[in-house]
Motif scaffolding. Structure first.
Motif, PDB file in Angstrom:
ATOM      1  N   THR A 257      71.415  55.171  32.048  1.00 27.08           N
ATOM      2  CA  THR A 257      70.271  54.347  32.442  1.00 27.08           C
ATOM      3  C   THR A 257      69.196  55.149  33.164  1.00 27.08           C
ATOM      4  OG1 THR A 257      71.275  53.729  34.570  1.00 27.08           O
ATOM      5  CG2 THR A 257      71.747  52.323  32.672  1.00 27.08           C
ATOM      6  N   VAL A 258      69.463  56.406  33.459  1.00 29.19           N
ATOM      7  CA  VAL A 258      68.468  57.254  34.124  1.00 29.19           C
ATOM      8  C   VAL A 258      67.538  57.876  33.097  1.00 29.19           C
ATOM      9  CG1 VAL A 258      68.135  59.281  35.585  1.00 29.19           C
ATOM     10  CG2 VAL A 258      70.004  57.697  36.068  1.00 29.19           C
ATOM     11  N   GLU A 259      68.101  58.509  32.086  1.00 34.25           N
ATOM     12  CA  GLU A 259      67.277  59.162  31.064  1.00 34.25           C
ATOM     13  C   GLU A 259      66.696  58.174  30.057  1.00 34.25           C
ATOM     14  OE1 GLU A 259      68.982  63.316  29.972  1.00 34.25           O
ATOM     15  OE2 GLU A 259      70.693  62.073  30.546  1.00 34.25           O
ATOM     16  N   ASP A 260      67.399  57.080  29.808  1.00 33.43           N
ATOM     17  CA  ASP A 260      66.908  56.053  28.887  1.00 33.43           C
ATOM     18  C   ASP A 260      66.046  55.070  29.680  1.00 33.43           C
ATOM     19  OD1 ASP A 260      66.437  54.079  27.064  1.00 33.43           O
ATOM     20  OD2 ASP A 260      68.523  53.775  26.490  1.00 33.43           O
ATOM     21  N   ARG A 261      64.745  55.257  29.615  1.00 34.50           N
ATOM     22  CA  ARG A 261      63.853  54.484  30.477  1.00 34.50           C
ATOM     23  C   ARG A 261      63.521  53.102  29.932  1.00 34.50           C
ATOM     24  NH1 ARG A 261      59.193  58.851  31.035  1.00 34.50           N
ATOM     25  NH2 ARG A 261      59.518  58.830  28.794  1.00 34.50           N
ATOM     26  N   LEU A 262      63.912  52.825  28.685  1.00 28.64           N
ATOM     27  CA  LEU A 262      63.548  51.549  28.070  1.00 28.64           C
ATOM     28  C   LEU A 262      64.759  50.682  27.733  1.00 28.64           C
ATOM     29  CD1 LEU A 262      60.709  52.743  25.659  1.00 28.64           C
ATOM     30  CD2 LEU A 262      60.485  51.717  27.924  1.00 28.64           C
ATOM     31  N   TYR A 263      65.910  50.970  28.317  1.00 27.27           N
ATOM     32  CA  TYR A 263      67.089  50.167  27.976  1.00 27.27           C
ATOM     33  C   TYR A 263      66.902  48.708  28.363  1.00 27.27           C
ATOM     34  CZ  TYR A 263      68.641  50.100  32.876  1.00 27.27           C
ATOM     35  OH  TYR A 263      68.726  49.880  34.220  1.00 27.27           O
ATOM     36  N   MET A 264      66.148  48.453  29.444  1.00 28.71           N
ATOM     37  CA  MET A 264      65.937  47.068  29.868  1.00 28.71           C
ATOM     38  C   MET A 264      65.114  46.281  28.853  1.00 28.71           C
ATOM     39  SD  MET A 264      65.532  46.640  33.980  1.00 28.71           S
ATOM     40  CE  MET A 264      64.725  48.173  34.386  1.00 28.71           C
ATOM     41  N   ILE A 265      64.237  46.980  28.126  1.00 28.31           N
ATOM     42  CA  ILE A 265      63.443  46.305  27.091  1.00 28.31           C
ATOM     43  C   ILE A 265      64.364  45.843  25.963  1.00 28.31           C
ATOM     44  CG2 ILE A 265      61.573  46.575  25.434  1.00 28.31           C
ATOM     45  CD1 ILE A 265      60.652  46.552  28.356  1.00 28.31           C
ATOM     46  N   ARG A 266      65.276  46.709  25.541  1.00 22.63           N
ATOM     47  CA  ARG A 266      66.222  46.314  24.494  1.00 22.63           C
ATOM     48  C   ARG A 266      67.095  45.149  24.968  1.00 22.63           C
ATOM     49  NH1 ARG A 266      67.017  51.844  24.401  1.00 22.63           N
ATOM     50  NH2 ARG A 266      69.182  51.652  25.059  1.00 22.63           N
ATOM     51  N   ARG A 267      67.505  45.195  26.205  1.00 18.65           N
ATOM     52  CA  ARG A 267      68.297  44.081  26.767  1.00 18.65           C
ATOM     53  C   ARG A 267      67.507  42.782  26.729  1.00 18.65           C
ATOM     54  NH1 ARG A 267      71.431  46.269  32.193  1.00 18.65           N
ATOM     55  NH2 ARG A 267      72.832  47.681  31.078  1.00 18.65           N
ATOM     56  N   ALA A 268      66.240  42.887  27.080  1.00 17.60           N
ATOM     57  CA  ALA A 268      65.416  41.684  27.129  1.00 17.60           C
ATOM     58  C   ALA A 268      65.305  41.036  25.751  1.00 17.60           C
ATOM     59  CB  ALA A 268      64.036  42.022  27.683  1.00 17.60           C
ATOM     60  N   PHE A 269      65.118  41.849  24.716  1.00 20.75           N
ATOM     61  CA  PHE A 269      65.061  41.317  23.347  1.00 20.75           C
ATOM     62  C   PHE A 269      66.348  40.567  23.012  1.00 20.75           C
ATOM     63  CE2 PHE A 269      61.413  43.999  22.772  1.00 20.75           C
ATOM     64  CZ  PHE A 269      60.729  43.478  21.679  1.00 20.75           C
ATOM     65  N   ILE A 270      67.498  41.198  23.286  1.00 17.74           N
ATOM     66  CA  ILE A 270      68.787  40.597  22.949  1.00 17.74           C
ATOM     67  C   ILE A 270      69.036  39.352  23.801  1.00 17.74           C
ATOM     68  CG2 ILE A 270      71.280  40.970  22.896  1.00 17.74           C
ATOM     69  CD1 ILE A 270      69.832  42.481  20.749  1.00 17.74           C
ATOM     70  N   LEU A 271      68.723  39.431  25.093  1.00 18.19           N
ATOM     71  CA  LEU A 271      68.940  38.282  25.978  1.00 18.19           C
ATOM     72  C   LEU A 271      68.114  37.089  25.523  1.00 18.19           C
ATOM     73  CD1 LEU A 271      70.208  37.069  28.500  1.00 18.19           C
ATOM     74  CD2 LEU A 271      68.382  38.134  29.867  1.00 18.19           C
ATOM     75  N   ARG A 272      66.867  37.318  25.159  1.00 21.52           N
ATOM     76  CA  ARG A 272      66.020  36.219  24.653  1.00 21.52           C
ATOM     77  C   ARG A 272      66.639  35.613  23.396  1.00 21.52           C
ATOM     78  NH1 ARG A 272      60.981  33.245  25.733  1.00 21.52           N
ATOM     79  NH2 ARG A 272      60.442  32.354  23.715  1.00 21.52           N
ATOM     80  N   GLN A 273      67.121  36.458  22.472  1.00 26.41           N
ATOM     81  CA  GLN A 273      67.741  35.961  21.241  1.00 26.41           C
ATOM     82  C   GLN A 273      68.954  35.096  21.551  1.00 26.41           C
ATOM     83  OE1 GLN A 273      68.638  39.288  18.649  1.00 26.41           O
ATOM     84  NE2 GLN A 273      66.656  40.218  19.030  1.00 26.41           N
ATOM     85  N   TYR A 274      69.818  35.570  22.446  1.00 30.22           N
ATOM     86  CA  TYR A 274      71.046  34.833  22.765  1.00 30.22           C
ATOM     87  C   TYR A 274      70.745  33.503  23.453  1.00 30.22           C
ATOM     88  CZ  TYR A 274      73.970  38.908  21.646  1.00 30.22           C
ATOM     89  OH  TYR A 274      74.621  39.934  21.004  1.00 30.22           O
ATOM     90  N   LEU A 275      69.778  33.517  24.362  1.00 26.62           N
ATOM     91  CA  LEU A 275      69.443  32.276  25.066  1.00 26.62           C
ATOM     92  C   LEU A 275      68.839  31.252  24.112  1.00 26.62           C
ATOM     93  CD1 LEU A 275      67.982  33.699  28.405  1.00 26.62           C
ATOM     94  CD2 LEU A 275      70.172  32.535  28.093  1.00 26.62           C
ATOM     95  N   GLU A 276      68.000  31.704  23.179  1.00 25.05           N
ATOM     96  CA  GLU A 276      67.425  30.778  22.200  1.00 25.05           C
ATOM     97  C   GLU A 276      68.507  30.193  21.299  1.00 25.05           C
ATOM     98  OE1 GLU A 276      62.875  32.381  21.444  1.00 25.05           O
ATOM     99  OE2 GLU A 276      64.521  33.325  20.340  1.00 25.05           O
ATOM    100  N   ALA A 277      69.530  31.007  20.993  1.00 22.69           N
ATOM    101  CA  ALA A 277      70.593  30.537  20.096  1.00 22.69           C
ATOM    102  C   ALA A 277      71.595  29.647  20.812  1.00 22.69           C
ATOM    103  CB  ALA A 277      71.314  31.737  19.475  1.00 22.69           C
TER     104      ALA A 277
END
Length: 563
Positions: A257-277
């Motif tokens: 999570t230090v070198e990967d600066r955009l992991y939270m963006i990928r999480r947000a996409f997946i979290l939105r998908q799961y909550l909508e479903a």
């Protein structure tokens, strides 16, 4: 004196890896005077991730191209390009009705990354029948002869006039003890659409074969290497038969999570998908209603133990049936949370209230004067209090290799703080590094070493939210320096317990400090003599416990302060 003549301070992963999303969110000029680049980037990414979940990706990222296929969507350039290539290859193949050999593609990613999900969404968009989709997990096969039943099922679907979509899961696992042993059995089916049983060749017909990696998390990792073992396993021949591939990074940091600066963006996409479903009723006029603390915990927790499956299970186990908002009380009980995330960290994040982390790196002497430890401890406490005054409303994250001496001294004080977190950076593998503190756990043989080993193992198992391993280097000195540079590069503030000398005994610390200053990092310098028996430190003014603050707005860099 060990000098960084091999460019260990340069992190190649930060060079030439730009996307529109990165340019939109991140500042990457490490040499400009804004020493809080790391913090500002984290804040920008966190705010964007929250907006993606609440308002949807298109409203949160109006300037960023977003690829959508069914219920899957992403703004990650590499994922998007991979999905497009596989989608186009499958569409073109389905238009070639006379083809009697299969189309072969691959998908890579860590467990729970969503590899099968994206393939199913592509298949759904292309109109492939659900009853024509087969999945075989090769790690559950004991013998190569078990493939015959799988090939028979594929042939049966062809006889029914259907185009099979076959998901070969964990294809890169060993077969009968041979690494990559399954590959050789797929060469004929991939090339000719045929399989052989007891010397007789049988036609398979058309189909789409999707090979999902297990031990390799990317196509590049799978392709790497061309030794005798790879050639014996027919890996080059197998790769030559693939038409396209997808790398799915998943929701955890890649590689951390230090070198990967955009992991939270990928999480947000997946979290939105799961909550909508799973909970469409908490969505009102396109906006997801979710408690701030719950959202931050889902986005910022260091790791999901089983990838996206963990996030999915946490949402499915939440009490959302009759709710209009995802509240703190809706979360699953602690014993369920503990199955999928670090429980203490997740619960702490629910109470933070949009506070961002402040990474505090540590460096300094391994040998400290035991007669001065009380004074040094008080000085470190004073430095921490000063940092908290300078950066209010943040939670502290310790960034350290946990070496003896300065690292342990500062880490102990920082970890006393409420909601503090620990990221460990190991210069060499854990099983080797622990011997730096002592060679045995036996208190009768080495009581001091045994206690240091016990503390190290406790912090790794109970306190560390993440452990980062530095790639192998030729010597230990190079490994220690690379770990120090990594900490200097990715910290927001440094605490250094050091005498300021530039001699050979303190050269590693001196070079780490020089790197931190080159990057304009604020430094809290706690003066301490290097207590090595062979130290070249000469008698002079003893400033044990005095502190000076460099690159802080409210302090003069050359002024020493008493406790």
């Amino acid at each position: 004196i060990f000098v960084d003549d091999k460019g260990l301070a340069i992190n190649p992963k930060t060079l030439g890896n730009w996307t529109i999303l990165e340019r939109t969110l991140l500042t990457d000029d490490m040499l400009q005077q804004d020493y809080l680049i790391n913090t500002r980037n984290i804040e920008a990414v966190s705010e964007c991730a929250r907006n993606i979940v609440i308002y949807g990706p298109r409203k949160a990222l109006p300037q960023v191209p977003i690829e959508t296929i069914g219920s899957w969507y992403s703004a990650d350039r590499q994922e998007v390009e991979g999905v497009r290539s596989v989608n186009n290859a499958m569409r073109s193949y389905l238009q070639l009705e006379r083809s009697q050999t299969p189309l072969c593609v691959a998908v890579f990613g860590p467990p729970g990354a969503g590899k099968s999900f994206v393939i199913k969404e592509i298949a759904k968009g292309l109109g492939l029948d659900a009853d024509a989709q087969l999945t075989f997990n090769l790690s559950q096969f004991r013998l190569a002869s078990e493939l015959q039943n799988a090939f028979n099922q594929i042939r049966d679907l062809n006889l029914k006039g259907k185009t099979p979509l076959v998901f070969w899961d964990e294809f890169d696992t060993p077969c009968e003890g041979q690494p990559l042993g399954w590959l050789q059995y797929f060469l004929a089916p991939m090339q000719d659409g045929e399989f052989t049983v007891q010397g007789r060749t049988h036609p398979l017909g058309r189909g789409i074969y999707v090979f999902a990696g297990a031990t390799s998390y990317s196509f590049e990792a799978f392709r790497a290497g061309n030794d005798v073992q790879d050639r014996q396993a027919k890996k080059p021949d197998f790769i030559s038969r693939l038409r396209a591939y997808i790398n799915i990074k998943g929701i955890n940091g890649d590689p951390n999570t230090v070198e990967d600066r955009l992991y939270m963006i990928r999480r947000a996409f997946i979290l939105r998908q799961y909550l909508e479903a799973e909970a469409p009723h908490i969505k009102s006029e396109g906006q997801i209603e979710i408690d701030t603390g719950v959202l931050d915990a889902f986005l910022q927790v260091s790791q999901y133990l089983h990838g996206a499956r963990s996030m999915d299970n946490l949402i499915k186990m939440s009490s959302l049936h009759d709710k209009r908002k995802y509240e703190l009380s809706s979360l699953p009980p602690d014993h369920i949370l503990k199955m999928h995330v670090n429980l203490d960290e997740f619960n702490a994040l629910t109470r933070m209230g949009h506070r961002e982390m402040l990474r505090i790196g540590i460096s300094g002497h391994v040998k400290l004067d035991p007669r001065q430890m009380t004074v040094l401890q008080q000085a470190v406490q004073k430095a921490i209090d000063f940092i908290e005054q300078e950066f209010p409303d943040r939670y502290l994250t310790v960034f350290s290799p946990l070496a003896i001496g300065a690292d342990r001294l500062v880490a102990r004080e920082l970890l006393k703080k409420e909601n503090s977190r620990l990221i460990v950076v190991l210069p060499v593998p854990q099983e080797e590094y622990i011997n730096d503190f002592g060679l045995t756990d036996d208190y009768w043989v080495d009581p001091e070493g045994a206690e240091l080993r016990k503390e190290f193992k406790h912090w790794l198992s109970e306190r560390a939210t993440e452990i980062i391993n530095i790639p192998p280097l030729p010597s230990r000195k190079e490994a220690y320096l690379r770990a120090g540079y990594f900490i200097a590069e990715h910290s927001d503030v440094m605490i250094v317990v050091w005498d300021g000398q530039q001699d050979s005994d303190s050269s590693i610390t001196a070079q780490i400090v020089a790197q931190a200053e080159k990057l304009h990092k604020p430094l809290c310098h706690v003066w301490a003599r290097n207590h090595k028996l062979d130290s070249s430190w000469k008698e002079g003014i003893d400033k044990h416990g005095q502190v000076r603050y460099k690159r802080f707005s409210c302090a003069q860099s050359n002024q020493w302060w008493d406790i």
